[in-house]
Design an enzyme around this catalytic site. Structure first.
Site, PDB file in Angstrom:
ATOM      1  N   TRP A  50       4.549   0.470   1.310  1.00 26.14           N
ATOM      2  CA  TRP A  50       5.451   0.970  -0.049  1.00 26.14           C
ATOM      3  C   TRP A  50       4.265   1.632  -0.916  1.00 26.14           C
ATOM      4  O   TRP A  50       3.308   1.039  -1.507  1.00 26.14           O
ATOM      5  CB  TRP A  50       5.763  -0.444  -0.598  1.00 26.14           C
ATOM      6  CG  TRP A  50       6.535  -0.460  -1.884  1.00 26.14           C
ATOM      7  CD1 TRP A  50       6.695   0.838  -2.969  1.00 26.14           C
ATOM      8  CD2 TRP A  50       6.805  -1.493  -2.902  1.00 26.14           C
ATOM      9  NE1 TRP A  50       7.224   0.441  -4.098  1.00 26.14           N
ATOM     10  CE2 TRP A  50       7.450  -0.808  -4.276  1.00 26.14           C
ATOM     11  CE3 TRP A  50       7.107  -2.844  -2.594  1.00 26.14           C
ATOM     12  CZ2 TRP A  50       7.781  -1.712  -5.073  1.00 26.14           C
ATOM     13  CZ3 TRP A  50       7.560  -3.627  -3.482  1.00 26.14           C
ATOM     14  CH2 TRP A  50       8.126  -3.042  -4.874  1.00 26.14           C
ATOM     15  N   GLU A  51       4.663   2.655  -1.161  1.00 28.37           N
ATOM     16  CA  GLU A  51       3.644   3.653  -1.850  1.00 28.37           C
ATOM     17  C   GLU A  51       4.730   4.327  -3.052  1.00 28.37           C
ATOM     18  O   GLU A  51       5.128   5.316  -3.152  1.00 28.37           O
ATOM     19  CB  GLU A  51       3.215   4.963  -1.213  1.00 28.37           C
ATOM     20  CG  GLU A  51       2.337   4.513  -0.219  1.00 28.37           C
ATOM     21  CD  GLU A  51       1.676   5.649   0.656  1.00 28.37           C
ATOM     22  OE1 GLU A  51       1.817   6.851   0.270  1.00 28.37           O
ATOM     23  OE2 GLU A  51       1.281   5.474   2.071  1.00 28.37           O
ATOM     24  N   PHE A  52       4.320   3.459  -4.297  1.00 29.44           N
ATOM     25  CA  PHE A  52       3.443   2.344  -4.601  1.00 29.44           C
ATOM     26  C   PHE A  52       4.355   1.321  -5.486  1.00 29.44           C
ATOM     27  O   PHE A  52       4.935   1.976  -6.349  1.00 29.44           O
ATOM     28  CB  PHE A  52       2.138   2.604  -5.132  1.00 29.44           C
ATOM     29  CG  PHE A  52       1.319   3.165  -4.255  1.00 29.44           C
ATOM     30  CD1 PHE A  52       0.559   2.391  -3.289  1.00 29.44           C
ATOM     31  CD2 PHE A  52       0.944   4.483  -4.461  1.00 29.44           C
ATOM     32  CE1 PHE A  52      -0.263   3.210  -2.435  1.00 29.44           C
ATOM     33  CE2 PHE A  52       0.089   5.133  -3.454  1.00 29.44           C
ATOM     34  CZ  PHE A  52      -0.537   4.413  -2.598  1.00 29.44           C
TER      35      PHE A  52
END
Ligand SMILES: *[C@@H]1O[C@H](CO)[C@@H](O)[C@H](O)[C@H]1NC(C)=O
Ligand SMILES: *[C@@H]1O[C@H](CO)[C@@H](O)[C@H](O)[C@H]1NC(C)=O
Ligand SMILES: *[C@@H]1O[C@H](CO)[C@@H](O)[C@H](O)[C@H]1NC(C)=O
Ligand SMILES: *[C@@H]1O[C@H](CO)[C@@H](O)[C@H](O)[C@H]1NC(C)=O
Ligand SMILES: *[C@@H]1O[C@H](CO)[C@@H](O)[C@H](O)[C@H]1NC(C)=O
Ligand SMILES: *[C@@H]1O[C@H](CO)[C@@H](O)[C@H](O)[C@H]1NC(C)=O
Ligand SMILES: *[C@@H]1O[C@H](CO)[C@@H](O)[C@H](O)[C@H]1NC(C)=O
Ligand SMILES: *[C@@H]1O[C@H](CO)[C@@H](O)[C@H](O)[C@H]1NC(C)=O
Length: 395
Positions: free
Chosen positions: A137-139
């Site tokens: 997961w960015e971010f």
């Protein structure tokens, strides 16, 4: 003179690792769906885990979306890698830099959406024979999202344990790809920190993305994954230390290594050190080149190759083209550094970017001690002209 250089550029680190049973080291690589470099091309002697990048959740059901074409790629991936000698563990990675961060925020925010998502990740991993799950997961953007991420990890771990009991199989691994530092000290939003307690309790390890720290979006050349940064704190060492000082146990920290370089166009071909003015991306797609392409570029353009003592990085330049990258030497130094911090291991982005004889990927295996097997270690690494001198020994 030599002594002077030694004194001013040597890195000396003392580390005392836990004396409890060490977790097995991690030497991982991400494989991104790629016809040119199929899973069968991966030399599994060099790795313990290979990540499949990436699957994405559906934005209505929050379950992983798997098309028929993807299903056959997933089957091929796990089957091929399990059948290789030696076999290697496979991990399904979800997300990546092109995925929708808001969708992860939404999924992580309620018990119902977390449950749908978690259930699907376990089901898909088991169906296709993966050994683990990875969240990229960015971010997370603020402290609420970080809290939600901690809750997601907690419920994920409970579900993974329940699944292991129900299936009488070893529990799936749970890992996460994370920012280079434990908190987002560079961003303008209020500082927010990863949920370190939940990570320690629920996650097998985090893959610290300690690369792409600098690129042609900046107007000066720089080390994209420099070990040190004498001016700012934008370095691999600062990021890794922040994770440990932030409270994550070193055996859950895995260092990221790039198998690619970033390129710049110099403003003045005669001014070509680190920090030189640049006008934009240099050669390569969007200012990036796989390591094997950097080797080709250096050869074909007759580029000059230079090691930068301060950052422990390497760069090359020819005319107004400038490339900052990692090579076998800088990776050797970084792996020794990771050992000195008693980290769990390292991972590469990405398969297919190394030379065909895996010049960089073989470095961690070299004559250094097994990562994870460190008691007290001293590293002394320095460069004189183009020669790297590295000593690594245990007290
Ligand atoms: C894989 O890597 C190992 C370790 O470097 C090496 O001994 C072996 O020859 C390589 N295998 C292939 C097929 O390249
Ligand atoms: C889901 O994604 C589709 C395709 O990108 C888009 O058209 C749709 O608006 C999205 N729905 C929601 C609820 O985000
Ligand atoms: C995986 O795909 C490749 C290329 O399409 C094929 O040659 C190979 O036989 C497949 N392997 C498995 C185990 O399905
Ligand atoms: C990302 O996901 C959010 C939440 O589902 C949605 O509102 C937004 O439209 C999505 N963005 C894109 C570019 O699909
Ligand atoms: C997912 O949910 C379904 C339906 O509730 C259930 O039968 C299944 O056991 C769940 N799977 C996992 C891995 O939790
Ligand atoms: C480079 O960027 C910095 C920060 O954005 C800015 O202060 C500086 O003026 C820029 N320099 C040039 C030469 O564009
Ligand atoms: C780098 O980090 C250290 C420790 O957190 C801090 O004291 C120092 O001010 C930082 N330096 C810069 C340039 O931000
Ligand atoms: C360098 O280039 C020459 C000719 O351009 C070629 O013969 C040689 O194989 C290349 N070497 C490497 C290491 O790529």
């Amino acid at each position: 003179m030599i002594n002077h250089i030694l004194l001013t550029t040597a890195v000396i680190i003392f580390a005392t690792c836990h004396t409890t049973t060490l977790s097995s080291p991690v030497k991982a690589i991400y494989w991104s769906e790629n016809q040119i470099f199929p899973p069968s091309s991966i030399n599994t002697s060099l790795f313990t885990h290979v990540y499949y990048a990436f699957l994405f959740p559906n934005n209505l059901t929050y379950a992983l979306h798997v098309s028929d074409a993807t299903a056959s790629t997933l089957t091929n991936f796990t089957t091929t890698l399990r059948a290789k000698t030696p076999p290697v563990k496979t991990i399904l990675s979800i997300g990546g830099s092109n995925s929708n961060a808001s969708l992860f925020a939404l999924i992580a925010s309620t018990a119902a959406t977390r449950a749908s998502f978690i259930n699907s990740t376990i089901q898909v991993s088991r169906t296709f024979g993966f050994d683990g799950i990875d969240l990229d997961w960015e971010f997370p953007r603020d402290s609420n999202q970080m809290n939600d991420l901690g809750q997601l990890f907690h419920e994920w771990r409970l579900a993974i344990s329940a699944d292991a009991v129900a299936t009488r199989r070893p529990p799936l691994l749970l890992t996460a790809a994370v920012y280079f530092a434990v908190d987002f000290f560079l961003s303008s939003t209020p500082p927010h920190k990863y949920p370190v307690d939940s990570i320690n309790q629920n996650v097998d390890w985090v893959n610290v993305m300690s690369y792409s720290l600098r690129g042609p979006w900046g107007n000066v050349t720089g080390a994209p994954s420099g070990l040190f940064d004498p001016i700012q704190n934008i370095s691999v060492s600062f990021g890794l230390q922040s994770w440990i000082q932030g409270g994550v146990v070193p055996e859950k920290v895995v260092m990221g290594l790039p198998l690619y370089g970033m390129t710049w166009q110099l403003q003045d071909p005669n001014v070509h050190g680190i920090g030189s003015d640049a006008t934009g991306p240099g050669p390569g797609l969007n200012g990036a080149m796989a390591y094997f392409q950097v080797v080709e570029f250096n050869n074909q353009s007759g580029a000059k190759v230079a090691y930068d003592v301060e950052t422990r990085s390497v760069y090359s330049y020819s005319g107004s083209s400038w490339v900052g990258y990692d090579d076998p030497l800088t990776v050797t130094v970084k792996v020794a550094y990771a050992q000195a911090l008693c980290l769990r291991g390292y991972f590469f982005w990405a398969a297919g970017f190394d030379t065909s004889d895996w010049k960089i990927s073989t470095q961690g295996l070299g004559n250094l001690h097994e990562i994870g097997d460190c008691v007290k270690l001293v590293i002394c690494a320095f460069f004189i002209k183009k020669t790297c001198y590295l000593d690594c020994w245990r007290e």
